[in-house]
Design a protein around this motif. Structure first.
Motif, PDB file in Angstrom:
ATOM      1  N   ALA A 119      56.716  14.034 -39.562  1.00  0.00           N
ATOM      2  CA  ALA A 119      55.815  14.698 -40.502  1.00  0.00           C
ATOM      3  C   ALA A 119      55.268  13.750 -41.561  1.00  0.00           C
ATOM      4  N   GLN A 120      55.951  12.634 -41.793  1.00  0.00           N
ATOM      5  CA  GLN A 120      55.495  11.646 -42.766  1.00  0.00           C
ATOM      6  C   GLN A 120      54.689  10.518 -42.133  1.00  0.00           C
ATOM      7  N   GLY A 121      54.533  10.581 -40.811  1.00  0.00           N
ATOM      8  CA  GLY A 121      53.796   9.535 -40.115  1.00  0.00           C
ATOM      9  C   GLY A 121      54.645   8.380 -39.639  1.00  0.00           C
ATOM     10  N   ASN A 122      55.950   8.442 -39.856  1.00  0.00           N
ATOM     11  CA  ASN A 122      56.846   7.377 -39.414  1.00  0.00           C
ATOM     12  C   ASN A 122      57.216   7.572 -37.944  1.00  0.00           C
ATOM     13  N   LYS A 123      57.412   6.448 -37.252  1.00  0.00           N
ATOM     14  CA  LYS A 123      57.659   6.507 -35.814  1.00  0.00           C
ATOM     15  C   LYS A 123      59.140   6.461 -35.445  1.00  0.00           C
ATOM     16  N   GLY A 124      60.001   6.171 -36.420  1.00  0.00           N
ATOM     17  CA  GLY A 124      61.422   6.154 -36.119  1.00  0.00           C
ATOM     18  C   GLY A 124      62.233   5.632 -37.280  1.00  0.00           C
ATOM     19  N   HIS A 125      63.343   6.309 -37.563  1.00  0.00           N
ATOM     20  CA  HIS A 125      64.287   5.858 -38.587  1.00  0.00           C
ATOM     21  C   HIS A 125      65.522   5.332 -37.862  1.00  0.00           C
ATOM     22  N   ILE A 126      65.780   4.038 -38.011  1.00  0.00           N
ATOM     23  CA  ILE A 126      66.804   3.369 -37.221  1.00  0.00           C
ATOM     24  C   ILE A 126      67.914   2.859 -38.125  1.00  0.00           C
ATOM     25  N   GLN A 127      69.131   3.029 -37.666  1.00  0.00           N
ATOM     26  CA  GLN A 127      70.292   2.428 -38.308  1.00  0.00           C
ATOM     27  C   GLN A 127      71.028   1.598 -37.271  1.00  0.00           C
ATOM     28  N   ALA A 128      71.145   0.304 -37.528  1.00  0.00           N
ATOM     29  CA  ALA A 128      71.866  -0.575 -36.612  1.00  0.00           C
ATOM     30  C   ALA A 128      73.380  -0.395 -36.797  1.00  0.00           C
TER      31      ALA A 128
END
Length: 704
Positions: free
Chosen positions: A251-260
């Motif tokens: 919804a914010q336009g981000n393609k992915g929130h990643i945590q290594a």
């Protein structure tokens, strides 16, 4: 089961030359080359039998609020290679055992300025390439947001493609066949209306994408193991014929929130000069983790009927009453409502479906519209639409449970979420416990309409996680799940085989919404079914929808024999006989094939295949020595010639052939069919003519 993993000094598959690493497939037909450009940009290329499949293509990520991103300035710090070979047993599938054989190269690349590293892992099978990005644990790359994945697939020319428009919310489109250079011109005409849709580019397409090069090479691009990540579309640069990955935003336009530590899905490329090899590939399944469900004895293939098609066509309704302008669960008093007289999910009518299922040997009955809320479910973007446990006044859950049990029939629950994912998660434990209490061990879920929370998309990362949550939660309650309007499958059914079916494409219901192209099912096995089985809901015998509902002038664009062939062509361990009992009673001799065809297979043979034009597939019953053959044909009449050399030598069989009659045509004479019988052996060759939009089905039973 055999299984082994060897280090590189045993297999000598990888060598370094001018900053390049090369990997070969086990049979040597494929070669993948990894290299860095002068600016440190990682690239790969793929050849098949010394001919280019993918030209040098860039890899990497653009990160949000990060000027360096993960695109270039890399050096290779390590490479590891291995080979792997195992044979694993399926819980259900197109065969009982699958070989998983590949050679692997893992390249670790470091970005000197940022001290960040990525592992790009390549697995090369005899049918193609899978690769993914891995983000190991490290102090300089922990949390990050993907602005866009920059994976490229550089084509070697202006291939013919079978494509649907790139979209964040639906795959329910008819396929268009065109050159890559024609996608932009044809894009608007390829977009049809849907309850929820969002295109992003007039050269954007979806995977699984099927193509054919001018030299006859078939190429398929897809993804595998889509977990905690956004679904990938492809955006074409139509002057250079380079596809670039395009992830679905949140919804914010981000393609992915990643945590290594974390990994991406696998990007897959399958190629062959024989289209049958594409259908036979199990690479997508093999790139997923092994089964995580310890006891799978409760997961069983199902052939079912249901109270569904009559609502789709408009003959019956999901809703119980027409009295209320709006519904609020817990407030609206249904006891004061007058029944509308068209509600399909009433106790008496459902009992009739149970009787029909029991009479003809089916396993289950699906009922839609049994629960309160359908009067006010769509188009209002309500968060609290259904509670999934409260039946309408005319649907007696206990009586249905007892009646079905007395007839040996399993009931299939329906949970339409109306896209309200938060609401479903609130209620899911109570709903699944309700199913356990009332004898339902399978559920069909639905996600019609825009996703709630508003602004999210059907294929964004958080909603992908919702679908996965539902699959895993269902496994806790020993429930099989069949999701409609969800993301396309990517082989996760290997890991969670209780995900026994999905829709995620233009199914039979669209034949009642104006129709689908007559060659539609000759494309789906090369596209949608590459990631897992489809609940296509075949078996329509009455093609003129106005005979069910005079207000609906739609037409089912196939012949009756084509519908029979679908039970073999469109693989699924969950198969529906979708039409009304009265239509089957008119054609009981043809209906016999649907009654006989299994839903569990031990072996599959792909006899003929040309995407968009024809398919002929043979499958062996898991519980006998019998074989079943299905053919679907495109828009031109065609004579199919097949050999039965897959039959056991020295044995005789009785073949029953359900074929189009000479005057059959999907438009003008769809119900014209003929049934013939003959003795056959493994030396028999058959020539059968399929009409336009037609097909055939054969049952081959070992002679007694």
């Amino acid at each position: 089961m055999k299984k082994y993993l060897l280090p590189s000094f045993f297999i000598l598959l990888v060598f370094q030359l001018c900053n390049a690493q090369e990997l070969k497939s086990p049979n040597g037909n494929f070669t993948m080359t990894f290299s860095l450009l002068n600016d440190g940009t990682p690239t790969y290329a793929l050849t098949y039998k010394n001919k280019a499949v993918i030209k040098p293509s860039k890899l990497g990520f653009e990160l949000k609020d990060d000027k360096n991103s993960l695109l270039n300035h890399f050096t290779v710090s390590d490479t590891k290679s291995a080979t792997f070979d195992e044979t694993w047993k399926t819980v259900w599938g197109e065969e009982t055992a699958i070989r998983n054989h590949y050679n692997e190269l893992a390249v670790t690349i470091n970005q000197k300025e940022t001290n960040r590293k990525i592992i790009i892992r390549f697995r090369l099978f005899d049918e193609g390439l899978g690769f993914r990005y891995e983000f190991p644990e490290q102090k300089d790359l922990i949390y990050f947001v993907i602005k866009e994945e920059r994976t490229e697939f550089a084509m070697t020319g202006d291939h013919t493609a079978f494509w649907i428009p790139g979209d964040y919310d639906t795959q329910e489109y008819d396929y268009t066949e065109s050159k890559l250079s024609e996608i932009r011109k044809l894009f608007k005409s390829a977009v049809s209306s849907n309850a929820s849709q969002k295109q992003f580019s007039d050269t954007g397409v979806q995977t699984s994408l099927m193509m054919k090069a001018n030299d006859g090479l078939y190429i398929n691009i897809h993804e595998a193991a889509l977990i905690n990540y956004s679904c990938m579309n492809l955006d074409l640069e139509d002057k250079t014929f380079v596809f670039q990955s395009h992830l679905t935003p949140d919804a914010q336009g981000n393609k992915g929130h990643i945590q290594a530590p974390s990994v991406s899905p696998w990007r897959t490329i399958i190629a062959s000069y024989d289209a049958r090899d594409v259908l036979a590939s199990r690479m997508t399944l093999n790139l997923n983790d092994p089964c995580k469900i310890e006891d799978t004895s409760w997961i069983k293939p199902v052939k079912y009927v249901g109270v569904w098609w009559e609502m789709i066509t408009g003959k019956s309704s999901w809703s119980y009453t027409n009295d209320f302008p709006s519904i609020q669960l817990g407030v609206t008093d249904y006891s004061k409502a007058k029944p509308n007289g068209t509600h399909g999910a009433n106790t008496k009518h459902v009992k009739e479906s149970i009787d029909f299922a029991a009479l003809h040997g089916f396993d289950g009955v699906l009922v839609e519209g049994w629960n309160v809320g359908w009067e006010d479910w769509f188009g209002h973007e309500k968060d609290y639409v259904f509670d999934f446990v409260t039946p309408y006044p005319d649907f007696d859950v206990v009586e249905i449970k007892n009646y079905a049990k007395s007839k040996g029939i399993k009931m299939i629950m329906h949970h339409e979420t109306s896209g309200a994912t938060r609401n479903y998660e609130r209620h899911i434990d109570k709903a699944f416990q309700f199913m356990n209490n009332h004898g339902y061990d399978a559920v069909k879920t639905g996600y019609v309409g825009n996703i709630i929370p508003l602004g999210e998309h059907h294929y964004s990362q958080s909603i992908i996680n919702h679908y996965q949550y539902c699959v895993e939660k269902a496994a806790e309650y020993k429930i099989m799940l069949n999701a409609h309007e969800s993301v396309r499958p990517t082989g996760i059914c290997r890991t969670y085989p209780n995900m026994i079916g999905n829709e995620a494409a233009r199914g039979t219901e669209f034949q009642a919404f104006g129709g689908s192209k007559p060659n539609h099912t000759t494309i789906l096995p090369f596209t949608r079914l590459m990631g897992g089985p489809m609940d296509y809901t075949p078996g329509i015998f009455e093609m003129d929808i106005s005979k069910l509902n005079p207000a609906n002038n739609s037409h089912v664009n196939t012949t009756l024999a084509n519908q029979l062939g679908l039970y073999v062509v469109m693989y699924s361990p969950l198969q529906m006989a979708a039409d009304l009992p009265e239509n089957y009673n008119r054609f009981l001799d043809a209906f016999q094939f649907i009654k006989n065809v299994p839903v569990a297979w031990t072996e599959s043979k792909y006899l003929e295949a040309e995407p968009g034009y024809y398919l002929t597939i043979a499958r062996k019953d898991k519980n006998s020595n019998n074989w079943f053959v299905g053919n679907n044909n495109g828009v031109k009449p065609r004579t199919s010639t097949i050999s039965l050399d897959f039959l056991e030598k020295g044995k005789k069989y009785d073949a029953t052939i359900y074929a189009d009659a000479k005057d059959a045509d999907y438009k003008t004479n769809p119900q014209a069919y003929k049934i013939t019988k003959q003795k056959v052996t493994n030396k028999t060759k058959l020539s059968i003519t399929s009409a336009a939009g037609g097909g055939y089905a054969i049952s081959i039973v070992e002679s007694k």
